[in-house]
Design an enzyme around this catalytic site. Structure first.
Site, short mmCIF file in Angstrom:
data_model
loop_
_atom_site.label_atom_id
_atom_site.label_comp_id
_atom_site.label_asym_id
_atom_site.label_seq_id
_atom_site.Cartn_x
_atom_site.Cartn_y
_atom_site.Cartn_z
N LYS A 161 0.85 -1.20 0.00
CA LYS A 161 0.00 0.00 0.00
C LYS A 161 0.88 1.25 0.00
CE LYS A 161 -0.30 -0.39 5.02
NZ LYS A 161 -1.01 -1.05 6.11
N TYR A 218 16.33 29.60 8.98
CA TYR A 218 15.10 30.28 9.40
C TYR A 218 14.95 30.24 10.92
CZ TYR A 218 13.25 30.35 4.62
OH TYR A 218 13.04 30.59 3.29
C1 LIG Z 1 -0.24 -1.93 6.81
C2 LIG Z 1 -0.82 -3.16 7.37
C3 LIG Z 1 0.01 -4.21 7.81
C4 LIG Z 1 1.52 -4.12 7.85
O1 LIG Z 1 1.96 -3.45 9.00
P1 LIG Z 1 3.52 -3.27 9.30
O2 LIG Z 1 3.56 -2.70 10.66
O3 LIG Z 1 4.03 -2.31 8.28
O4 LIG Z 1 4.14 -4.61 9.17
C5 LIG Z 1 -0.61 -5.38 8.19
N1 LIG Z 1 -1.96 -5.50 8.19
C6 LIG Z 1 -2.78 -4.49 7.81
C7 LIG Z 1 -4.24 -4.69 7.83
C8 LIG Z 1 -2.22 -3.29 7.40
O5 LIG Z 1 -3.04 -2.30 7.03
#
Ligand SMILES: *Cc1c(COP(=O)(O)O)cnc(C)c1O
Length: 348
Positions: free
Chosen positions: A32, A244
């Site tokens: 994702k 800044y």
């Molecule tokens: C993003 C996600 C993961 C992975 O989590 P990590 O901490 O990056 O390993 C697993 N399950 C679901 C449902 C997620 O949305």
């Protein structure tokens, strides 16, 4: 000259092998958010090496489908009959996490493969325990729907001693003990508790070489190396300030290197004075505020000239987790936040 993110192919392969060493379950690789910011087209070792690929949104399924025929899981599921049709046309499996989604697919007249998500305590997505029982009854009488797996998600898996983990696990086991295909573990659970692995594990951050814990003793290799050029070098005198807001003042004559990367590239604006930057094999402290296009570092301890390359993260000596800690955030946010001004390239 611009900032560059090199995506290491061998590190992806290596990190996937770490998951396989930890667990014999099937692997749902989380890709994702454009593969946690690494760009889908640059993570082919994951796309080809995992059993299933998971993304959050339908638009992500479309992008992923253009580059692979591998199985895809849509984590947010669908929210209208149009989306359902699109998901089916894209040949993806969908998560059901809400009653309305169950009614939506109940009307569909062709075979459909779903993952049912139960809320075991995180209270984000997922059916309540009663809704889940009802869902099983409904599906029993519907031969078109096949449940590929039942899943749930931990709220506190990165906090090893949090009692919520055991509580969620027990709830999940109790609800699903008659079920063959189950999935619960994210990276933190994969690395810390084999009892959570079940039939499908869902690694995300560990595939990209960052640890979900404050330590990283897991033999994970950083996948993204973010670097940027030195665009100016100058020496300032005692009492002179940098950047800044003049938030850092030299207490002795100090040579400053200006690096061509800033928050417009995704380097965190909240990085504090002292955040390490690796240059010519030496860790040097950030001084002054991060600008949109530049950061300044104190290079009193190392010889630096214009055109040298600074590494912001993604080296054994400077992990993204360290930069995250100095910026009051997590590696996930830094990796997904690298902007499209940065040139992404495939590495060895
Ligand atoms: C993003 C996600 C993961 C992975 O989590 P990590 O901490 O990056 O390993 C697993 N399950 C679901 C449902 C997620 O949305």
């Amino acid at each position: 000259m611009s900032a560059v993110a090199v995506i290491s192919q061998s590190a992806l392969t290596h990190n996937l092998s770490v998951v396989k060493r930890k667990s014999s379950a099937k692997i749902v690789a989380m890709v994702k958010a454009n593969a946690y910011g690494h760009h889908l087209n640059l993570v082919m070792p994951l796309i080809e090496g995992a059993d299933i690929l998971a993304v959050s949104e339908l638009a992500e399924v479309q992008k992923l489908r253009r580059i692979t025929d591998r199985p895809i899981l849509l984590l947010s599921g669908v929210h209208s009959s149009q989306e359902l049709q699109q998901a089916i046309d894209l040949d993806c499996q969908i998560v059901l996490h809400h009653r309305l989604q169950i009614s939506l697919i109940a009307k569909y007249d062709k075979a459909i493969r779903v993952w049912v998500k139960i809320d075991t305590g995180m209270h984000r997505l997922g059916l309540s325990q009663d809704e889940y029982q009802q869902c099983l009854l409904d599906f029993e009488s519907n031969p078109l729907i096949s449940i590929e797996s039942v899943m749930s998600h931990f709220a506190c898996a990165d906090a090893l001693v949090n009692p919520m983990n055991q509580k969620q696990l027990k709830t999940f086991e109790r609800l699903t003990n008659n079920t063959n295909n189950r999935s619960m573990a994210n990276s933190a659970a994969i690395l810390s508790n084999p009892d959570t692995h079940f039939d499908f594990v869902r690694p995300g951050i560990m595939l990209y070489g960052a640890s979900p814990f404050s330590d990283n003793d897991f033999d994970l290799q950083p996948v993204m190396q973010l670097s940027a050029p030195v665009i100016s070098v100058k020496t300032i005198q005692t009492g002179e300030s940098v950047g800044y807001g003049a938030t850092w003042t030299a207490d002795k004559a100090t040579t400053i290197a200006i690096i061509g990367i800033g928050y417009g590239d995704g380097y965190p604006r909240h990085a504090k004075n002292g955040t390490p930057v690796l240059i010519n094999n030496t860790l040097c402290p950030l001084v002054g505020r991060v600008s949109m296009d530049m950061i300044m570092i104190n290079v009193n301890d190392v010889k630096v000239v214009i055109g040298d390359t600074a590494i912001l993260w993604g080296d054994e000596k400077l992990r993204v987790e360290t930069v995250a800690t100095h910026s009051d955030t997590i590696s996930y946010e830094l990796l997904t936040g690298v902007s499209n001004r940065v040139a992404f390239v495939r590495g060895a």
